[in-house]
Design an enzyme around this catalytic site. Sequence first.
Site, PDB file in Angstrom:
ATOM      1  N   CYS A 174       5.750 -42.289 -26.846  1.00 44.52           N
ATOM      2  CA  CYS A 174       5.566 -42.933 -25.541  1.00 44.52           C
ATOM      3  C   CYS A 174       6.448 -42.267 -24.471  1.00 44.52           C
ATOM      4  O   CYS A 174       6.144 -41.163 -24.055  1.00 44.52           O
ATOM      5  CB  CYS A 174       5.796 -44.430 -25.687  1.00 44.52           C
ATOM      6  SG  CYS A 174       4.951 -45.363 -24.426  1.00 44.52           S
ATOM      7  N   HIS A 226       3.435 -46.862 -30.340  1.00 43.71           N
ATOM      8  CA  HIS A 226       4.698 -47.090 -31.054  1.00 43.71           C
ATOM      9  C   HIS A 226       4.444 -47.447 -32.516  1.00 43.71           C
ATOM     10  O   HIS A 226       4.337 -48.637 -32.835  1.00 43.71           O
ATOM     11  CB  HIS A 226       5.457 -48.263 -30.412  1.00 43.71           C
ATOM     12  CG  HIS A 226       5.911 -48.007 -29.025  1.00 43.71           C
ATOM     13  ND1 HIS A 226       7.180 -47.575 -28.728  1.00 43.71           N
ATOM     14  CD2 HIS A 226       5.266 -48.115 -27.851  1.00 43.71           C
ATOM     15  CE1 HIS A 226       7.306 -47.429 -27.421  1.00 43.71           C
ATOM     16  NE2 HIS A 226       6.155 -47.747 -26.866  1.00 43.71           N
ATOM     17  N   GLU A 259       6.611 -47.512 -34.708  1.00 45.23           N
ATOM     18  CA  GLU A 259       7.827 -48.188 -35.190  1.00 45.23           C
ATOM     19  C   GLU A 259       7.796 -49.696 -34.892  1.00 45.23           C
ATOM     20  O   GLU A 259       8.674 -50.417 -35.328  1.00 45.23           O
ATOM     21  CB  GLU A 259       9.078 -47.529 -34.580  1.00 45.23           C
ATOM     22  CG  GLU A 259       9.407 -47.872 -33.140  1.00 45.23           C
ATOM     23  CD  GLU A 259       8.518 -47.197 -32.102  1.00 45.23           C
ATOM     24  OE1 GLU A 259       7.519 -46.557 -32.465  1.00 45.23           O
ATOM     25  OE2 GLU A 259       8.827 -47.340 -30.901  1.00 45.23           O
TER      26      GLU A 259
HETATM   27  N1  GLN Z   1       6.077 -46.634 -19.071  1.00 50.43           N
HETATM   28  C1  GLN Z   1       7.137 -45.875 -19.682  1.00 50.43           C
HETATM   29  C2  GLN Z   1       7.383 -44.577 -18.920  1.00 50.43           C
HETATM   30  O1  GLN Z   1       6.594 -44.153 -18.124  1.00 50.43           O
HETATM   31  C3  GLN Z   1       6.850 -45.558 -21.133  1.00 50.43           C
HETATM   32  C4  GLN Z   1       6.697 -46.838 -21.915  1.00 50.43           C
HETATM   33  C5  GLN Z   1       7.102 -46.764 -23.352  1.00 50.43           C
HETATM   34  O2  GLN Z   1       7.834 -45.877 -23.785  1.00 50.43           O
HETATM   35  N2  GLN Z   1       6.665 -47.743 -24.080  1.00 50.43           N
HETATM   36  O3  GLN Z   1       8.395 -43.989 -19.140  1.00 50.43           O
END
Ligand code: GLN
Length: 219
Positions: free
Chosen positions: A86, A177, A179
């Site tokens: 992410c 995710h 995890e």
């Molecule tokens: N929205 C976050 C970003 O742009 C990422 C979200 C996440 O890691 N769950 O950094």
Amino acid sequence: MTSSQSNRHRLGVLDLQGGTQEHLEHFRRVGVDAIPVKDARRFAELAGLVIPGGESTCLRRLINQFDLADPLRAAHADGMKVWGTCAGAILIANDIVGEKPLFQFIDISIARNAFGSQLDSFQHTADIPAVAAEPVKMTFIRAPKILRAGNDVRVLLKLDDYIAAAENDQALVTVFHPELTSGTAFHAYFARQCGLTPAPTPASDDTWSPNAWMRARRA
Ligand code: GLN
């Protein structure tokens, strides 16, 4: 193998902001030695590093503030594989829509917050044959979308109009995710890609809870 590569015997999870403990708990469940890392001197021990999910602007600032960017680049060039989940995927992308890229470890274009607000977070289950024999459960939290992947990038999962997981020989990206679900398939997969041998675990574990990392921390 160079001497520095033979020292790369464990995994690390960047410990600045975001889901560090949740990743460590999953590696513990697959029997892989993994440590929280905020000191660049630890990079030399790592066969692989996870840059966890969290908030990429915050993570970027902390990486710069703690002077970790150049040592992390050098360790990656020396054989330390990197898995970005992410926010971590955003930070290792070659191209971030509307923003300056940071690490450029994988030739993808990624768009932040591409599903909307935090309330547009969701869960999904999909087959990812390269990673797991069983369907994989995924949690998307204010997730980015991977819009493009270069020729040297293998797409592991495409959903609707975006790529959700991809890799090259040195880096793995997931916009979700693993995890935060009971499954350990991605953690076992990354460990194997890093040359480590994870223990076999069930595809999911009904006794697992999202708070399991609290136990891991005390262990
Ligand atoms: N929205 C976050 C970003 O742009 C990422 C979200 C996440 O890691 N769950 O950094």
